[in-house]
Design a protein around this motif. Structure first.
Motif, PDB file in Angstrom:
ATOM      1  N   ASP A 157       0.830  -1.203   0.000  1.00  0.00           N
ATOM      2  CA  ASP A 157       0.000   0.000   0.000  1.00  0.00           C
ATOM      3  C   ASP A 157       0.867   1.256   0.000  1.00  0.00           C
ATOM      4  OD1 ASP A 157      -2.253  -1.629   0.066  1.00  0.00           O
ATOM      5  OD2 ASP A 157      -2.595  -1.347   2.219  1.00  0.00           O
ATOM      6  N   SER A 158       1.925   1.263   0.814  1.00  0.00           N
ATOM      7  CA  SER A 158       2.825   2.419   0.867  1.00  0.00           C
ATOM      8  C   SER A 158       3.536   2.626  -0.462  1.00  0.00           C
ATOM      9  CB  SER A 158       3.867   2.234   1.975  1.00  0.00           C
ATOM     10  OG  SER A 158       3.258   2.236   3.235  1.00  0.00           O
ATOM     11  N   ALA A 159       4.007   1.543  -1.053  1.00  0.00           N
ATOM     12  CA  ALA A 159       4.701   1.647  -2.338  1.00  0.00           C
ATOM     13  C   ALA A 159       3.750   2.145  -3.421  1.00  0.00           C
ATOM     14  CB  ALA A 159       5.302   0.299  -2.725  1.00  0.00           C
ATOM     15  N   THR A 160       2.511   1.690  -3.406  1.00  0.00           N
ATOM     16  CA  THR A 160       1.513   2.120  -4.385  1.00  0.00           C
ATOM     17  C   THR A 160       1.217   3.607  -4.222  1.00  0.00           C
ATOM     18  OG1 THR A 160       0.552  -0.094  -4.425  1.00  0.00           O
ATOM     19  CG2 THR A 160      -0.822   1.706  -5.243  1.00  0.00           C
ATOM     20  N   ALA A 161       1.081   4.066  -2.976  1.00  0.00           N
ATOM     21  CA  ALA A 161       0.822   5.489  -2.729  1.00  0.00           C
ATOM     22  C   ALA A 161       2.006   6.347  -3.167  1.00  0.00           C
ATOM     23  CB  ALA A 161       0.521   5.723  -1.249  1.00  0.00           C
TER      24      ALA A 161
ATOM     25  N   ALA B  37       1.937  10.848   0.736  1.00  0.00           N
ATOM     26  CA  ALA B  37       1.988   9.431   0.364  1.00  0.00           C
ATOM     27  C   ALA B  37       2.703   8.576   1.403  1.00  0.00           C
ATOM     28  CB  ALA B  37       2.695   9.266  -0.973  1.00  0.00           C
ATOM     29  N   LEU B  38       3.459   9.191   2.301  1.00  0.00           N
ATOM     30  CA  LEU B  38       4.196   8.410   3.299  1.00  0.00           C
ATOM     31  C   LEU B  38       3.246   7.793   4.299  1.00  0.00           C
ATOM     32  CD1 LEU B  38       7.196  10.807   4.011  1.00  0.00           C
ATOM     33  CD2 LEU B  38       7.230   8.688   2.706  1.00  0.00           C
ATOM     34  N   PRO B  39       3.573   6.590   4.789  1.00  0.00           N
ATOM     35  CA  PRO B  39       2.719   5.988   5.809  1.00  0.00           C
ATOM     36  C   PRO B  39       2.764   6.804   7.095  1.00  0.00           C
ATOM     37  CG  PRO B  39       4.696   4.662   5.462  1.00  0.00           C
ATOM     38  CD  PRO B  39       4.720   5.765   4.457  1.00  0.00           C
ATOM     39  N   ALA B  40       1.668   6.796   7.808  1.00  0.00           N
ATOM     40  CA  ALA B  40       1.591   7.529   9.075  1.00  0.00           C
ATOM     41  C   ALA B  40       2.533   6.880  10.072  1.00  0.00           C
ATOM     42  CB  ALA B  40       0.171   7.514   9.609  1.00  0.00           C
ATOM     43  N   SER B  41       3.312   7.702  10.768  1.00  0.00           N
ATOM     44  CA  SER B  41       4.212   7.151  11.789  1.00  0.00           C
ATOM     45  C   SER B  41       3.422   6.862  13.047  1.00  0.00           C
ATOM     46  CB  SER B  41       5.370   8.115  12.070  1.00  0.00           C
ATOM     47  OG  SER B  41       4.849   9.349  12.519  1.00  0.00           O
ATOM     48  N   THR B  42       3.810   5.788  13.712  1.00  0.00           N
ATOM     49  CA  THR B  42       3.084   5.403  14.924  1.00  0.00           C
ATOM     50  C   THR B  42       3.887   5.705  16.155  1.00  0.00           C
ATOM     51  OG1 THR B  42       3.959   3.156  14.724  1.00  0.00           O
ATOM     52  CG2 THR B  42       1.774   3.582  13.820  1.00  0.00           C
TER      53      THR B  42
ATOM     54  N   GLN C 205       2.055   6.582  -6.947  1.00  0.00           N
ATOM     55  CA  GLN C 205       1.044   7.525  -7.417  1.00  0.00           C
ATOM     56  C   GLN C 205       1.495   8.964  -7.187  1.00  0.00           C
ATOM     57  OE1 GLN C 205      -1.907   6.863  -9.149  1.00  0.00           O
ATOM     58  NE2 GLN C 205      -1.707   9.061  -9.453  1.00  0.00           N
ATOM     59  N   ALA C 206       2.115   9.230  -6.035  1.00  0.00           N
ATOM     60  CA  ALA C 206       2.618  10.582  -5.759  1.00  0.00           C
ATOM     61  C   ALA C 206       3.664  10.984  -6.785  1.00  0.00           C
ATOM     62  CB  ALA C 206       3.192  10.657  -4.341  1.00  0.00           C
ATOM     63  N   LEU C 207       4.570  10.075  -7.111  1.00  0.00           N
ATOM     64  CA  LEU C 207       5.608  10.386  -8.093  1.00  0.00           C
ATOM     65  C   LEU C 207       5.016  10.587  -9.489  1.00  0.00           C
ATOM     66  CD1 LEU C 207       8.401   7.979  -6.830  1.00  0.00           C
ATOM     67  CD2 LEU C 207       8.304  10.465  -6.595  1.00  0.00           C
TER      68      LEU C 207
END
Length: 93
Positions: free
Chosen positions: A48-52, A88-93, A55-57
């Motif tokens: 999912d992160s790579a796909t986002a 597009a970066l995953p949310a940090s936890t 798409q951003a790029l």
């Protein structure tokens, strides 16, 4: 120079070996289909992160080819690139 971690890690290391052996036994007890499904679940967030990010790029490339910012500069010179990537970066936890 002092050690960064204590030398006495035998109990922790022993537990890790046992945990790994148990995990290995569980994994080997699964059918090939179950292993595949587990791997799909495990790697879905990465996909999912790579796909986002892809798409951003693509958005950045398209905007850079066609758009300009308010000052007439090509889009690549604006801070909108950072906004696309950060979104597009995953949310940090």
């Amino acid at each position: 120079m002092p050690l960064k971690q204590p030398m006495n890690t035998g109990m922790k290391d022993g537990k890790l070996v046992i945990d790994m052996a148990e995990a290995d036994a569980l994994w080997n007890g699964l059918s090939q289909d179950q292993q595949f499904e587990a791997m799909c679940i495990m790697f879905q967030p990465l996909l999912d992160s790579a796909t986002a990010m892809k798409q951003a790029l693509e958005n950045i490339r398209e905007l850079n080819m066609t758009g300009t910012d308010d000052d007439g500069h090509r889009w690549s010179h604006s801070d909108l690139i950072e906004q696309e990537i950060v979104a597009a970066l995953p949310a940090s936890t």
